[in-house]
Design a protein around this motif. Sequence first.
Motif, short mmCIF file in Angstrom:
data_model
loop_
_atom_site.label_atom_id
_atom_site.label_comp_id
_atom_site.label_asym_id
_atom_site.label_seq_id
_atom_site.Cartn_x
_atom_site.Cartn_y
_atom_site.Cartn_z
N TYR A 55 34.05 61.59 57.18
CA TYR A 55 34.61 62.90 57.39
C TYR A 55 34.59 64.04 55.91
O TYR A 55 34.04 65.03 56.50
N GLN A 56 34.52 63.64 55.11
CA GLN A 56 34.38 64.37 53.96
C GLN A 56 32.85 64.88 53.78
O GLN A 56 32.43 66.33 53.57
N LYS A 57 31.82 63.95 54.21
CA LYS A 57 30.51 64.23 54.31
C LYS A 57 30.09 65.31 55.31
O LYS A 57 29.63 66.26 55.00
N TRP A 58 30.82 65.21 56.38
CA TRP A 58 30.49 66.20 57.57
C TRP A 58 31.34 67.35 57.25
O TRP A 58 30.70 68.58 57.40
N ASN A 59 32.50 67.39 56.84
CA ASN A 59 33.17 68.79 56.20
C ASN A 59 32.31 69.39 55.21
O ASN A 59 32.09 70.85 55.18
N HIS A 60 31.90 68.61 54.22
CA HIS A 60 31.15 69.41 53.17
C HIS A 60 29.59 70.14 53.90
O HIS A 60 29.34 71.16 53.38
N VAL A 61 28.94 69.35 54.77
CA VAL A 61 27.82 70.06 55.34
C VAL A 61 28.24 71.26 56.20
O VAL A 61 27.61 72.39 56.22
N LYS A 62 29.33 71.17 56.78
CA LYS A 62 29.80 72.21 57.82
C LYS A 62 30.16 73.37 56.95
O LYS A 62 29.72 74.42 57.32
N GLN A 63 30.61 73.26 55.83
CA GLN A 63 31.26 74.40 54.83
C GLN A 63 30.00 75.00 54.31
O GLN A 63 30.04 76.16 54.16
N LEU A 64 28.81 74.48 54.26
CA LEU A 64 27.61 74.81 53.37
C LEU A 64 26.62 75.47 54.68
O LEU A 64 25.48 75.65 54.34
N LYS A 65 26.89 75.24 55.97
CA LYS A 65 26.17 75.57 56.96
C LYS A 65 25.71 77.16 56.84
O LYS A 65 26.44 77.83 56.37
N MET A 66 24.34 77.25 57.16
CA MET A 66 23.79 78.66 57.05
C MET A 66 23.61 79.36 58.45
O MET A 66 22.98 78.44 59.41
N SER A 67 23.45 80.61 58.27
CA SER A 67 22.70 81.63 59.47
C SER A 67 21.19 81.52 59.10
O SER A 67 20.68 81.34 58.29
N LEU A 68 20.74 81.98 60.15
CA LEU A 68 19.08 82.02 60.42
C LEU A 68 18.83 83.15 59.20
O LEU A 68 17.83 83.03 58.52
N GLN A 69 19.53 84.08 59.35
CA GLN A 69 19.54 85.11 58.41
C GLN A 69 19.40 84.75 56.79
O GLN A 69 18.68 85.08 56.06
N GLU A 70 20.45 83.84 56.64
CA GLU A 70 20.56 83.30 55.26
C GLU A 70 19.42 82.64 54.85
O GLU A 70 18.89 82.69 53.72
N ILE A 71 18.76 81.71 55.85
CA ILE A 71 17.74 80.90 55.63
C ILE A 71 16.65 81.81 55.21
O ILE A 71 15.74 81.46 54.31
N LYS A 72 16.32 82.98 56.09
CA LYS A 72 15.21 83.63 55.83
C LYS A 72 15.36 84.45 54.63
O LYS A 72 14.29 84.67 53.84
N ASP A 73 16.56 84.94 54.02
CA ASP A 73 16.70 85.61 53.10
C ASP A 73 16.43 84.56 51.62
O ASP A 73 15.80 84.85 50.59
N GLU A 74 16.96 83.24 51.91
CA GLU A 74 16.80 82.45 50.83
C GLU A 74 15.21 82.28 50.68
O GLU A 74 14.59 82.08 49.41
#
Length: 376
Positions: A211-230
Amino acid sequence: MSEGSGGEKTEQPTPKKLQDAAKKGQIARSKDLGTAFVLIGSAAALLIFGKMLALSVLTIGQRMLRLDQKDIFETNSMFSAWGEVGRELAWPMAGIFFFILLAAFIGNTLLGGFNFSWEAAGPKASKMSPLKGFKRMFGLQALVELGKSILKVAVVIGVAYLLLNVFFMDIMALSLMSEPNNIESALYFLGWLFLGLCASISIIALVDAPYQKWNHVKQLKMSLQEIKDEHKNSEGSPETKGRIRRTQMQMSMKRMMQQVPTADVIVTNPTHYAVALKYDQGKFRAPAVVAKGVDEVAMHIRKIANEHKIPVLESPALARSIYYTTKLDHPIPEQLFAAVAQVLAYVYQLKMYRKGKGSRPKNLAKELPIPEDFRH
């Protein structure tokens, strides 16, 4: 921009996002997993070193309860007794502490790995905010922690009741045993009871860690625009990359033009191609290309060659062949040795003639020995 294309965080975090989060101390951690490892490690250590610890405790009890005339009149007898206590307990306690420390390290680094962040260790104003503290107390995470706490209590009580039923008669029989067997048996039963209770905590950890692994990834999920900006920030904008490429080409062109005056001969198309050849016996076994170019670059090479009185020869087929088959600062291919040898021989004879040391050489052959697969 639609929410699905840029605003909604639906994409998995990139490696850079995970790395940046780790620098801030944001990694997947399960407190229950660390606690389970520490408790199970403590129980295992008690089982392994329990007998040694029991014998040490028995020896200490016998020493402390024994009083002779020497102990009465010796002023340092108390300090020497404490020294004996330390020596008796040193090895079993050292083994137990080692197991606990090892289990604590493994349990706290198994999920998320080893990570230390000064940024996470530093004070944050958000942690002292009453509003955010209120949200943490009554948020989803708080409800999850409350559910886990209730589940822990239920599991531990159930397992404790089960273990007491299983070992009840053996525990009651301890009162009928004599020392040191009763002490060893008591620690043995205590170790197994403790191990059983600790193992029950691992059930919670097996649920909490994913659960903690899943919650950590969920909190760090990105939008397509954030990926493009990065990607844009890491790789650089197209305009910046274009300027860098132009600067690199200009620097490379400048270095190449500086090599033209050192060439032995310039072979041309005569207008579209130009290659500068230099024969350095100490560096290459064959003549090397020190400069080459087409159109304006070729014209600039010929201009520099004329300024420095470098021989310029017209051989369209050879110029094109060398241009397409040989890189800068690399020797010409073996298939072109014969053709280039004729060019260098002509240049050498021409230099001797201009110095008055020989006759005028015959004009360079229009058709040089160039293999068909090297013609361009």
